[in-house]
Write an enzyme that holds these catalytic residues in place. Structure first.
Site, PDB file in Angstrom:
ATOM      1  N   PRO A   1     106.175 -19.346 -49.981  1.00  0.00           N
ATOM      2  CA  PRO A   1     106.949 -19.070 -48.762  1.00  0.00           C
ATOM      3  C   PRO A   1     106.439 -19.824 -47.548  1.00  0.00           C
ATOM      4  O   PRO A   1     105.227 -19.929 -47.312  1.00  0.00           O
ATOM      5  CB  PRO A   1     106.773 -17.553 -48.577  1.00  0.00           C
ATOM      6  CG  PRO A   1     106.601 -17.056 -49.973  1.00  0.00           C
ATOM      7  CD  PRO A   1     105.781 -18.104 -50.667  1.00  0.00           C
ATOM      8  N   CYS A   2     107.397 -20.339 -46.759  1.00  0.00           N
ATOM      9  CA  CYS A   2     107.053 -21.265 -45.674  1.00  0.00           C
ATOM     10  C   CYS A   2     107.107 -20.632 -44.291  1.00  0.00           C
ATOM     11  O   CYS A   2     106.820 -21.288 -43.305  1.00  0.00           O
ATOM     12  CB  CYS A   2     108.009 -22.455 -45.701  1.00  0.00           C
ATOM     13  SG  CYS A   2     109.750 -21.997 -45.455  1.00  0.00           S
TER      14      CYS A   2
END
Length: 349
Positions: A81-82
């Site tokens: 996840p960014c």
């Protein structure tokens, strides 16, 4: 291939498309924290919505031995996840809720020792001067991999969208295999315009529910030209948005003769992607077209859930290019290539 943070199946579709006479990449297991996302992945990649090889779990609580029971893997993909590395938001980095999640990819590399891996994140991960990248790259090297990090601009690889991502391919150090970053020159003549991408969508394709829009939004869009956004100079007073932050993505319309801007999982407050000539937001199927998902791909969940799934995915056609290069590398087949652009952040060996 095993997948952590699998998303709805962009990498899974890309792997399938890449399989050729030089090799085949097949699903072994995948896991994601979102239930609808797992249903989408299982339906489209495995062919069974209830497939046991697709594990719905919070990776912070997941026992990797449960994944090991599902079979050995040769490759591992993880698009961690960014949120905490994105240029949009508070940029908490390793101190945020999502920043430390890349370590679960590192732990999986230690546990499963695959021949290769693919890790993906946003380009904004470089924005702190490179310290985040240096830490992540050092950890990848420390667990036994040669790495090939590159900043991919997917519109240069046949994807009708300006989507820029940091992708690292790793090869286990004891293997005599050298990965090379595929050259975008091969795709120089590709038509990556939004106009072409959104043409001819069949009526039978799923996920075409329209977004309900107020007359006020329709009136506002009618004053915005193709490629423009809410901040046009001649916007009538009663339709103007009064805010200090003027994000370029607010009520931004596509240009039919250019690639789309980046498809994201958001949609509120004027952040849907808007058609260049019709005063409306795109449907999820149109957004999926910009992400290069096939029309036969069916997303599970309500409209908002589907929007988020599409926005978080890796474009299958972009993934295909990288997986083909991995297969060619292991088969000893040469192909046009370029130098890894993020080499300077790699640890000195």
């Amino acid at each position: 291939m095993g997948e952590l943070f699998s998303g709805p199946g962009g990498l899974g579709v890309g792997a399938r498309l890449a399989s050729n006479q030089h090799g085949e990449i097949v699903h072994q297991w995948a896991t994601d924290y979102d239930e609808d996302t797992c249903r989408t992945y299982a339906t489209n990649i495995v062919g069974d919505e209830d497939a046991e090889s697709v594990v719905h779990a919070d990776i912070r609580k997941l026992d990797y031995e449960e994944l090991a029971k599902l079979g050995d893997i040769d490759g591992l993909s993880f698009g961690f996840p960014c949120n905490d590395f994105s240029l949009v938001g508070e940029r908490k980095g390793f101190d945020g809720e999502f920043g430390p999640l890349y370590t679960y990819g590192i732990k999986a590399l230690e546990r499963f020792q695959p021949d290769w891996f693919l890790a993906e994140n946003v380009g904004g991960i470089r924005a702190d001067g490179g310290s985040t990248l240096r830490k992540i790259f050092a950890d990848m090297v420390d667990v036994g991999y040669r790495i090939y990090p590159h900043y991919y601009k997917f519109e240069e690889y046949g994807v009708p969208q300006s989507r820029h991502r940091m992708i690292v391919v790793g090869i286990r150090k004891d293997l005599d295999v050298e990965y090379k970053v595929p050259s975008p020159d091969v795709f120089a003549q590709s038509d990556v315009t939004a106009g072409t991408a959104l043409s001819g969508i069949p009526a039978w394709a799923a996920n075409q529910e329209p977004t309900r829009q107020s007359q006020r939004v329709i009136d506002r869009l009618n004053h915005i030209p193709a490629g423009g956004n809410a901040w046009v100079a001649d916007m009538p007073e009663h339709l103007r948005i009064n805010t200090r932050t003027k994000l370029s993505s607010i009520y931004r319309r596509l240009s039919s003769d250019k690639p789309s801007y980046t498809v994201t999982g958001s949609g509120g407050g004027g952040t849907h992607i808007y058609h260049w000539s019709e005063p409306r937001a795109l449907t999820n199927r149109e957004r999926a077209r910009l992400q290069t998902f096939p029309d036969t791909f069916v997303f599970k969940g309500n409209k908002e859930s589907v929007r988020k799934q599409i926005g978080m995915a890796v474009p299958p056609k972009g993934a295909k290019v990288i997986f083909e290069a991995i297969l060619n590398s292991f088969a000893g087949v040469d192909y046009p290539h370029v130098e890894p652009s993020l080499k300077k952040y790699m640890p000195q060996v």
